[in-house]
Scaffold this active site. Sequence first.
Site, PDB file in Angstrom:
ATOM      1  N   PHE A  79     -12.416  -2.158   3.685  1.00 28.76           N
ATOM      2  CA  PHE A  79     -11.508  -1.512   4.625  1.00 28.76           C
ATOM      3  C   PHE A  79     -11.653  -2.105   6.020  1.00 28.76           C
ATOM      4  O   PHE A  79     -12.739  -2.442   6.447  1.00 28.76           O
ATOM      5  CB  PHE A  79     -11.786  -0.007   4.670  1.00 28.76           C
ATOM      6  CG  PHE A  79     -11.132   0.754   3.539  1.00 28.76           C
ATOM      7  CD1 PHE A  79     -10.940   0.175   2.297  1.00 28.76           C
ATOM      8  CD2 PHE A  79     -10.735   2.065   3.714  1.00 28.76           C
ATOM      9  CE1 PHE A  79     -10.343   0.871   1.254  1.00 28.76           C
ATOM     10  CE2 PHE A  79     -10.138   2.785   2.688  1.00 28.76           C
ATOM     11  CZ  PHE A  79      -9.932   2.188   1.460  1.00 28.76           C
ATOM     12  N   ASP A 119       0.856  -1.183   0.000  1.00 31.27           N
ATOM     13  CA  ASP A 119       0.000   0.000   0.000  1.00 31.27           C
ATOM     14  C   ASP A 119       0.895   1.237   0.000  1.00 31.27           C
ATOM     15  O   ASP A 119       0.924   2.022   0.949  1.00 31.27           O
ATOM     16  CB  ASP A 119      -0.905  -0.009   1.225  1.00 31.27           C
ATOM     17  CG  ASP A 119      -2.021   1.030   1.127  1.00 31.27           C
ATOM     18  OD1 ASP A 119      -2.193   1.617   0.040  1.00 31.27           O
ATOM     19  OD2 ASP A 119      -2.705   1.260   2.136  1.00 31.27           O
ATOM     20  N   LYS A 172      -8.804   2.024 -10.219  1.00 35.63           N
ATOM     21  CA  LYS A 172      -9.333   2.111  -8.856  1.00 35.63           C
ATOM     22  C   LYS A 172     -10.468   3.125  -8.812  1.00 35.63           C
ATOM     23  O   LYS A 172     -10.290   4.296  -9.168  1.00 35.63           O
ATOM     24  CB  LYS A 172      -8.209   2.528  -7.914  1.00 35.63           C
ATOM     25  CG  LYS A 172      -8.425   2.224  -6.458  1.00 35.63           C
ATOM     26  CD  LYS A 172      -7.135   2.500  -5.700  1.00 35.63           C
ATOM     27  CE  LYS A 172      -7.252   2.199  -4.225  1.00 35.63           C
ATOM     28  NZ  LYS A 172      -6.005   2.563  -3.516  1.00 35.63           N
ATOM     29  N   THR A 197     -12.689   0.502  -4.293  1.00 36.67           N
ATOM     30  CA  THR A 197     -12.159   0.874  -2.993  1.00 36.67           C
ATOM     31  C   THR A 197     -13.223   1.589  -2.161  1.00 36.67           C
ATOM     32  O   THR A 197     -14.355   1.764  -2.596  1.00 36.67           O
ATOM     33  CB  THR A 197     -10.900   1.754  -3.180  1.00 36.67           C
ATOM     34  OG1 THR A 197     -10.278   1.965  -1.919  1.00 36.67           O
ATOM     35  CG2 THR A 197     -11.250   3.087  -3.811  1.00 36.67           C
ATOM     36  N   GLU A 247      -5.759   5.302  -9.548  1.00 39.46           N
ATOM     37  CA  GLU A 247      -7.052   5.812  -9.098  1.00 39.46           C
ATOM     38  C   GLU A 247      -7.675   6.842 -10.035  1.00 39.46           C
ATOM     39  O   GLU A 247      -6.996   7.738 -10.538  1.00 39.46           O
ATOM     40  CB  GLU A 247      -6.859   6.435  -7.708  1.00 39.46           C
ATOM     41  CG  GLU A 247      -8.135   6.733  -6.988  1.00 39.46           C
ATOM     42  CD  GLU A 247      -7.876   6.844  -5.500  1.00 39.46           C
ATOM     43  OE1 GLU A 247      -8.366   7.805  -4.905  1.00 39.46           O
ATOM     44  OE2 GLU A 247      -7.184   5.969  -4.938  1.00 39.46           O
TER      45      GLU A 247
END
Length: 319
Positions: free
Chosen positions: A178, A17, A132, A156, A96
């Site tokens: 998450f 990450d 993403k 996400t 993203e």
Amino acid sequence: MTTRLDALKRLSLVVADTGDLNAIQRYRPQDATTNPSLLLKAFDLSGYQELIDEELAAVRAAGGDRQAQVEHAVDRLAVAKGSEITKWVPGRVSTEVAARLSFDTEASIRKAHELIALYERRGVTQDRVLIKLASTWEGIRAAEVLEKEGINCNLTLLFSDAQAQACFDAGVFLVSPFVGRVTDWYKQATGQDYTPEEDPGVRFVRGVCERVSQGGYGTVVMGASFRTTGQVLALAGCPRLTISPALLEELADGEGEVERRVVMGRGEGTPSLPLSEASFRWGHNQDAMANDKLAEGIRRFAEDQKSLEGMIAERLDAR
């Protein structure tokens, strides 16, 4: 003696990450990710200044409206960074779509196409990239279209069962439920601390894994947003885990075996009927934590994007 990181890699694919190449080279993850928050950090690192200058020079030379230049520079930097990462990971890099597009399906699809085109110009094929997107109804619909085109997606900011189910229905390649942010919300709401087994974020991700197995869905589950190595190890066996460099270091420094805590089924279940938009919105609405954290997450990513654009504008004006 085996490190806990090596032991964990036998049970789950480990994803870094981070966009920090030094960390990626050290911990050798399967995949990695980049986003505006990570690009912001790159502006403070000496090793990335040459890359930044090269990309901004190309944008400046192309001319055009300043805001368009800034937005294009963000994309070029993300892809330049992602392309470097693909040299060091055997798998994929997640890139993203801007958070401000989270409620615009068509704009998200266009941006995904632009990112893939930039990667292809650098010789990186689309099978090395995950687009993403936020797990809004509109983001999921964009992913559904992109998946049918052969562009795989990483959904996400996933906090609710409704979000997870809609992603499965859409045939999304990968979801990132998450952990830490879920637990943060419950700790603030209750004032309670949790063991890894009681941890609300851990239990949520385990539930997503169970839903995939029971429904026979092909979507990959990747636990994300960890606060402690205890949370990480409590999800050993989850197909993928995306872990920060600080926690990767803790795992690499510790010795010992890791017990499988998540057992995935063989995908022989029967999928449920797809959620309608109304059912999705109602189901998500009924989860106060998920509502709060999705909105907060989109705002936070958008703020980082705005800060990044501001830094880029300053650099463009300085030359």
